[in-house]
Design an enzyme around this catalytic site. Sequence first.
Site, PDB file in Angstrom:
ATOM      1  N   LYS A  74       0.835  -1.206   0.000  1.00  0.00           N
ATOM      2  CA  LYS A  74       0.000   0.000   0.000  1.00  0.00           C
ATOM      3  C   LYS A  74       0.866   1.250   0.000  1.00  0.00           C
ATOM      4  O   LYS A  74       1.886   1.315   0.695  1.00  0.00           O
ATOM      5  CB  LYS A  74      -0.918  -0.037   1.226  1.00  0.00           C
ATOM      6  CG  LYS A  74      -1.949   1.085   1.307  1.00  0.00           C
ATOM      7  CD  LYS A  74      -2.828   0.869   2.524  1.00  0.00           C
ATOM      8  CE  LYS A  74      -3.847   1.980   2.718  1.00  0.00           C
ATOM      9  NZ  LYS A  74      -4.694   1.750   3.913  1.00  0.00           N
ATOM     10  N   SER A 154      -9.474   1.801   3.364  1.00  0.00           N
ATOM     11  CA  SER A 154      -8.633   2.569   2.450  1.00  0.00           C
ATOM     12  C   SER A 154      -7.634   1.687   1.687  1.00  0.00           C
ATOM     13  O   SER A 154      -7.004   2.145   0.749  1.00  0.00           O
ATOM     14  CB  SER A 154      -7.874   3.649   3.226  1.00  0.00           C
ATOM     15  OG  SER A 154      -6.948   3.068   4.141  1.00  0.00           O
ATOM     16  N   SER A 178     -10.016  -0.668   7.341  1.00  0.00           N
ATOM     17  CA  SER A 178      -9.345  -0.421   6.065  1.00  0.00           C
ATOM     18  C   SER A 178      -8.613  -1.615   5.478  1.00  0.00           C
ATOM     19  O   SER A 178      -8.146  -1.555   4.346  1.00  0.00           O
ATOM     20  CB  SER A 178      -8.370   0.757   6.197  1.00  0.00           C
ATOM     21  OG  SER A 178      -9.096   1.952   6.324  1.00  0.00           O
TER      22      SER A 178
END
Length: 489
Positions: A74, A154, A178
């Site tokens: 990420k 996210s 997330s």
Amino acid sequence: MRQSALIFLALLPLAFGAETVQAQETPEDYLDRIAAINEAGPSIHAVIALAPAEAIAAARRGSGPLAGRAVLVKDNIETRDMPTTAGSLALKNNATGRDAPLVAKLRGAGAVILGKTNLSEWANFRGNHSSSGWSAAGGQTKNPYAIDRSPCGSSSGSGAAVAAGLAWAAIGTETDGSITCPASVNGVVGFKPSVGLVSRALVVPISAVQDTAGPMAASVHDAALLLTAMAGTDPADPATAEAGKHAGDFTAGLAEAKLAGVRVGVLRRQVGSVRGVATLFDRAVADMKRAGAQIVEIDFKPAPRLEQAEFTALLFEFREGINAYLAALPGSAPVRDLAGLIAFNKTHEAEEMRWFGQELFEKALAATDRAEYEKARSDAARLAGTEGIDALLAKNKVDVLVAPTTGPAWAIDLVIGDHFLDIGAGSLAAVAGYPHLSVPMGAVEGLPVGLSFMAGKWADAKVLRIGAGYEKARSAVLAKPALQPWRAR
């Protein structure tokens, strides 16, 4: 593009599911697939950057338990060979030359760090009415099961990338939902470990209390293998002081995992009212019972103050954390504190704030009352932990709590924003800092829904074993990514 990638695209809607990803695929196979469907074709925008070719080639010569396995990270986690943007144009050139300790551990275990995944900008902690998976730096991530549906956030790019077969596995981060939400709606396994099991050093922060990185993969075993490489004490992150006592081989016992005798606490109120979710959940509970689990129905209502206490605490922690992170960046970053970020976004309003604003940034900037913060954080920890998960486990004498993770993916709506559903109980584990595993349990109209497993602090290995036991017992046929807009089937 190689012929194998074209064949893959032709067969994808018919024969590909997250559980079928082949670990022996090479980085080149994944790179072909990224070229075919990340920017071209359905353009799912799950991958925001690729590592230099020479770095990928060098990593392929490594050894260890993850040797040759392609992993995406990420883009709020620092990597030495790619910028770390958190999805923001303010950090588009943030090439620090550093590996976050968790990335260094992955490289040390032989993983090939293939690239960075897109995310909800600033990990979905910037403004109201945001669209999960959108960032100014990476555009809108799409759900591989229905490209007009949300990938949730996210860690949206990480979930979508694994679902679409763009890597063997990926790393996400979570403050509250997330990892688990994108895992659920993208039909993959996502594991949020106990806070403190994995170092957060050189990860763009929201909360020093709730933040953690975790694995997203095609199976519980693969997630556990990745976690084994990541976990451990790091002097740069005081929260990991006890990690050495709890780290180890998280794949141990998974092959033989059974549910016989496991007491499963069923959070029935947290199923919600979306048609089809209750049917999936009932089937999952029946599968566990058939496999020997003892089912205990639990009537639970979360404390009304929990959400507000968490929010108050997060605002204060974000201001402190992001100020410290930005101030310590090497090089000539254009912003050095939260006030600078707010000013940058105003200057670049057309690119950054066309779809939603920065109300959370502005509230965090004003969140300076330490006494108010300490009261809120204490209340949140008590309500989610001591009086939440801990009390539910003890009172009902259960090993684990289960509920749907969330509902099926909603339509992407940049104008109005996300449409989160009142399903699941993951905030309890997030606020308490406890482990939370999401495992696919089926689909509603072709849209995946995950099953959550939660337990107490440091019960990570137990949660993974129980999740693996369910994975074996699962009778539902999982949906397959369509890589096209959703339509009634």
